[in-house]
Design an enzyme around this catalytic site. Structure first.
Site, PDB file in Angstrom:
ATOM      1  N   LYS A  42       0.818  -1.201   0.000  1.00  0.00           N
ATOM      2  CA  LYS A  42       0.000   0.000   0.000  1.00  0.00           C
ATOM      3  C   LYS A  42       0.857   1.259   0.000  1.00  0.00           C
ATOM      4  CE  LYS A  42      -3.290  -2.291   3.065  1.00  0.00           C
ATOM      5  NZ  LYS A  42      -3.778  -2.319   4.464  1.00  0.00           N
ATOM      6  N   GLU A  98       7.905   2.479  -5.870  1.00  0.00           N
ATOM      7  CA  GLU A  98       7.937   1.937  -4.506  1.00  0.00           C
ATOM      8  C   GLU A  98       8.141   3.093  -3.528  1.00  0.00           C
ATOM      9  OE1 GLU A  98       7.181  -0.017  -2.331  1.00  0.00           O
ATOM     10  OE2 GLU A  98       8.566  -1.690  -2.073  1.00  0.00           O
ATOM     11  N   ASP A  99       7.621   2.935  -2.318  1.00  0.00           N
ATOM     12  CA  ASP A  99       7.744   4.008  -1.328  1.00  0.00           C
ATOM     13  C   ASP A  99       9.177   4.173  -0.832  1.00  0.00           C
ATOM     14  OD1 ASP A  99       7.753   1.569   0.012  1.00  0.00           O
ATOM     15  OD2 ASP A  99       6.072   2.032   1.330  1.00  0.00           O
ATOM     16  N   ASP A 102      14.884  -0.215   1.550  1.00  0.00           N
ATOM     17  CA  ASP A 102      15.528  -0.336   2.854  1.00  0.00           C
ATOM     18  C   ASP A 102      16.610  -1.425   2.726  1.00  0.00           C
ATOM     19  OD1 ASP A 102      15.789  -0.039   5.640  1.00  0.00           O
ATOM     20  OD2 ASP A 102      14.225  -1.465   6.085  1.00  0.00           O
ATOM     21  N   LYS A 130      17.229   4.185   2.037  1.00  0.00           N
ATOM     22  CA  LYS A 130      18.085   4.132   3.238  1.00  0.00           C
ATOM     23  C   LYS A 130      19.281   3.265   2.899  1.00  0.00           C
ATOM     24  CE  LYS A 130      14.351   3.686   6.599  1.00  0.00           C
ATOM     25  NZ  LYS A 130      13.857   2.778   7.640  1.00  0.00           N
ATOM     26  N   PHE A 151      13.035   5.122  11.225  1.00  0.00           N
ATOM     27  CA  PHE A 151      11.746   4.618  10.757  1.00  0.00           C
ATOM     28  C   PHE A 151      10.812   5.799  10.498  1.00  0.00           C
ATOM     29  CE2 PHE A 151       7.677   2.511  10.721  1.00  0.00           C
ATOM     30  CZ  PHE A 151       7.969   1.371   9.986  1.00  0.00           C
ATOM     31  N   ARG A 164      -0.571   6.809   7.283  1.00  0.00           N
ATOM     32  CA  ARG A 164      -0.380   6.846   5.823  1.00  0.00           C
ATOM     33  C   ARG A 164      -0.874   8.156   5.224  1.00  0.00           C
ATOM     34  NH1 ARG A 164       1.072   1.704   3.969  1.00  0.00           N
ATOM     35  NH2 ARG A 164       0.127  -0.059   5.037  1.00  0.00           N
TER      36      ARG A 164
HETATM   37  P1  5GP Z   1      13.086  -3.699   2.094  1.00  0.00           P
HETATM   38  O1  5GP Z   1      12.612  -4.993   1.486  1.00  0.00           O
HETATM   39  O2  5GP Z   1      13.861  -2.825   1.147  1.00  0.00           O
HETATM   40  O3  5GP Z   1      13.816  -3.941   3.386  1.00  0.00           O
HETATM   41  O4  5GP Z   1      11.817  -2.953   2.594  1.00  0.00           O
HETATM   42  C1  5GP Z   1      10.931  -2.333   1.797  1.00  0.00           C
HETATM   43  C2  5GP Z   1       9.634  -2.139   2.549  1.00  0.00           C
HETATM   44  O5  5GP Z   1       9.853  -2.034   3.965  1.00  0.00           O
HETATM   45  C3  5GP Z   1       8.977  -0.850   2.157  1.00  0.00           C
HETATM   46  O6  5GP Z   1       8.150  -1.023   1.036  1.00  0.00           O
HETATM   47  C4  5GP Z   1       8.208  -0.498   3.405  1.00  0.00           C
HETATM   48  O7  5GP Z   1       6.964  -1.153   3.395  1.00  0.00           O
HETATM   49  C5  5GP Z   1       9.031  -1.074   4.533  1.00  0.00           C
HETATM   50  N1  5GP Z   1       9.865  -0.059   5.201  1.00  0.00           N
HETATM   51  C6  5GP Z   1      11.218   0.044   5.185  1.00  0.00           C
HETATM   52  N2  5GP Z   1      11.632   1.095   5.887  1.00  0.00           N
HETATM   53  C7  5GP Z   1      10.507   1.691   6.346  1.00  0.00           C
HETATM   54  C8  5GP Z   1      10.281   2.880   7.132  1.00  0.00           C
HETATM   55  O8  5GP Z   1      11.178   3.615   7.558  1.00  0.00           O
HETATM   56  N3  5GP Z   1       8.972   3.162   7.385  1.00  0.00           N
HETATM   57  C9  5GP Z   1       7.937   2.411   6.934  1.00  0.00           C
HETATM   58  N4  5GP Z   1       6.705   2.801   7.255  1.00  0.00           N
HETATM   59  N5  5GP Z   1       8.131   1.309   6.195  1.00  0.00           N
HETATM   60  C10 5GP Z   1       9.394   0.956   5.898  1.00  0.00           C
END
Ligand code: 5GP
Length: 174
Positions: A42, A98-99, A102, A130, A151, A164
């Protein structure tokens, strides 16, 4: 568990809007004709809606949902497809929206499965990155803002399905 509240505004609404408009034009410049934009639900829903409205001309949209995070602020390390796309990608210029990137695990998974569907090109746009948290190397072609390991919530990003709807991005602290 102590209650968490957004403490500090990291990126204001004005900063986000300016950058998203720039990103939309940059992507459109790279793909002036066919462009198919896929948002990851989402978290990317607000980013996509602003990005798409800043793109001139016709753009087609689709949505997919993956779950990569356990409840709270720690990664489960697992990525699961929750909703697949409605449309085929063969021969299309596809941009994944993508938002946040990480660890990079979610995007790596998405890029792998979407590449198998034979798009003409596949690129990725993330509002936030990040880099210090990366576990796998992943290519992100368009990045809105690079942030530190904190976060964040707002502008589509949640903490347990809250925040959100904030127009800005805030840091959450216990
Ligand atoms: P990754 O697979 O790159 O570790 O994580 C991607 C997903 O982790 C993002 O689409 C998001 O849903 C969640 N995520 C990672 N860091 C954050 C953050 O600082 N805040 C929030 N709300 N979600 C995060």
């Amino acid at each position: 568990m102590a209650e968490l509240r957004p403490a500090e505004i990291l990126l204001s609404e004005a900063q986000i809007q300016k950058r998203v408009a720039e990103m939309a034009l940059e992507i459109r410049k790279d793909y002036p004709d066919d462009l198919h934009v896929i948002a990851v639900l989402k978290g990317a829903f607000i980013f996509l809606s602003d990005l798409a409205r800043h793109m001139p001309g016709h753009v087609s949209l689709d949505f997919m949902a993956v779950s990569s995070y356990a409840k709270g602020t720690t990664s489960s390390g697992e990525v699961k497809m929750v909703k697949d796309l409605d449309t085929a990608l063969d021969g299309r210029n596809v941009v994944i929206v993508e938002d946040i990137v990480d660890t990079g695990l979610t995007l790596t998974y998405l890029q792998e499965i979407l590449r198998k569907r034979h798009p003409k090109s596949l690129r990725t746009a993330c509002l936030l990155s990040k880099p210090s948290r990366r576990k796998v190397e992943v290519t992100v072609d368009y990045i809105g803002f690079t942030i530190e390991d904190r976060f964040v919530v707002g502008y589509g990003l949640d903490f347990d399905e809250q925040y959100r709807n904030l127009p800005h991005i805030a840091v959450i602290q216990p």
